[in-house]
Design an enzyme around this catalytic site. Structure first.
Site, PDB file in Angstrom:
ATOM      1  N   CYS A  71     -29.100  -6.930 -50.570  1.00  0.00           N
ATOM      2  CA  CYS A  71     -27.956  -7.774 -50.203  1.00  0.00           C
ATOM      3  C   CYS A  71     -27.252  -7.348 -48.925  1.00  0.00           C
ATOM      4  CB  CYS A  71     -26.956  -7.848 -51.355  1.00  0.00           C
ATOM      5  SG  CYS A  71     -26.055  -6.316 -51.695  1.00  0.00           S
ATOM      6  N   HIS A 110     -22.134  -5.442 -54.378  1.00  0.00           N
ATOM      7  CA  HIS A 110     -22.892  -6.622 -53.962  1.00  0.00           C
ATOM      8  C   HIS A 110     -22.175  -7.328 -52.825  1.00  0.00           C
ATOM      9  CE1 HIS A 110     -25.655  -9.879 -53.966  1.00  0.00           C
ATOM     10  NE2 HIS A 110     -24.751 -10.764 -54.302  1.00  0.00           N
ATOM     11  N   ASP A 125     -25.417 -16.978 -51.031  1.00  0.00           N
ATOM     12  CA  ASP A 125     -25.960 -15.659 -51.355  1.00  0.00           C
ATOM     13  C   ASP A 125     -27.481 -15.734 -51.265  1.00  0.00           C
ATOM     14  OD1 ASP A 125     -26.652 -13.200 -52.408  1.00  0.00           O
ATOM     15  OD2 ASP A 125     -25.436 -13.387 -54.217  1.00  0.00           O
TER      16      ASP A 125
END
Length: 275
Positions: A71, A110, A125
């Protein structure tokens, strides 16, 4: 290579000849294409290597070296592209609760992005592994939202925190909890340091790989490979050798394997641990 050339290469990998306009349709298309074109992978943390997250390092790794990332890399690169295309977008962070209670107070590890289009807010995302959403999700609603893969929904606790849920096999599962706090480079640096170095991080010494395709998700957890379909049961099997694992990483996930002296030995250890 210049930033402009990086952007052109990135868009080319996503199937664009020219820069698209900053619209909702573009955002939807970019996210779906990204999660099908670029692989989520943790080879660096498997090998206990540093994971630099400055943009030039990420672009070198993902666009030029044939790798993927997690991420802090993929959503960093995606956000930079959105901003260059003219989107009103910024980074935010969250706490992963997948696999545990949705109200667990886990570490803030995250990274994702907030995008505002015509006064409507969305989260986008491209870096959440095997359960990454394949479409942006409207923030200020709790209705079920369809994607090209599973349905998702968001809930709000009334005190600033949102929870992202995915419907898997008829069951709603909490994925991560996030808020809209403004984040700076040091916030990402701290989170990335934990994820890539802390002995309790689920990424250190572990292999996690994921890539989406039409109607399915490919996932790899150490030496355990699965294909998750939307319309039939998943297919799962354990890989039997380092060669089989390396071939899967290259052929199915499209990763150019790093020239690291310990890679084969490490992968062989994963296979043996899974038997």
């Amino acid at each position: 290579m210049s930033r402009l050339t990086h952007r052109q290469l990135y868009l080319q990998r996503l199937g664009y000849d020219t820069s698209p306009p900053p619209t909702l349709h573009t955002l939807q298309d970019l996210q779906l294409r990204h999660v099908c074109a670029f692989t989520f992978e943790s080879l660096s943390t498997l090998l206990h290597l540093p994971v630099p997250i400055d943009l030039p390092s990420v672009e070198q790794k993902v666009l030029l070296d044939g790798r993927g990332g997690y991420c802090y890399e993929l959503n960093q690169m995606f956000l930079a592209l959105l901003q260059e295309l003219g989107f009103d977008a910024r980074g935010i962070t969250g706490r992963v609760v997948m696999g545990g209670p949705a109200d667990a107070h886990t570490a803030r590890t995250h990274r994702l992005s907030l995008v505002t289009l015509d006064g409507v807010r969305y989260i986008t995302d491209v870096g959440f592994g095997g359960m990454v959403p394949s479409s942006p999700l409207q923030l200020d609603t709790e209705v079920v939202q369809a994607t090209a893969h599973e349905p998702y929904r968001l809930t709000f606790d009334g005190q600033g925190s949102y929870t992202l849920w995915a419907q898997v096999a008829g069951e709603w599962r909490g994925l991560y909890v996030f808020d809209l706090q403004v984040q700076t480079d040091i916030d990402y640096t701290i989170g990335n340091w934990y994820v890539s170095t802390h002995p309790e991080s689920p990424f250190v010494g572990q292999l996690k790989v994921a890539r989406l395709a039409t109607g399915k998700r490919h996932t790899l957890a150490n030496a355990n490979y699965a294909v998750h379909y939307l319309d039939r049961p998943s297919e799962k099997h354990a890989l039997g050798s380092a060669d089989e694992l390396m071939a899967l990483l290259q052929d199915t996930f499209g990763i150019r394997l790093p020239a690291h002296a310990q890679l084969r030995k490490t992968l062989d250890g994963l296979v043996k641990a899974g038997t």
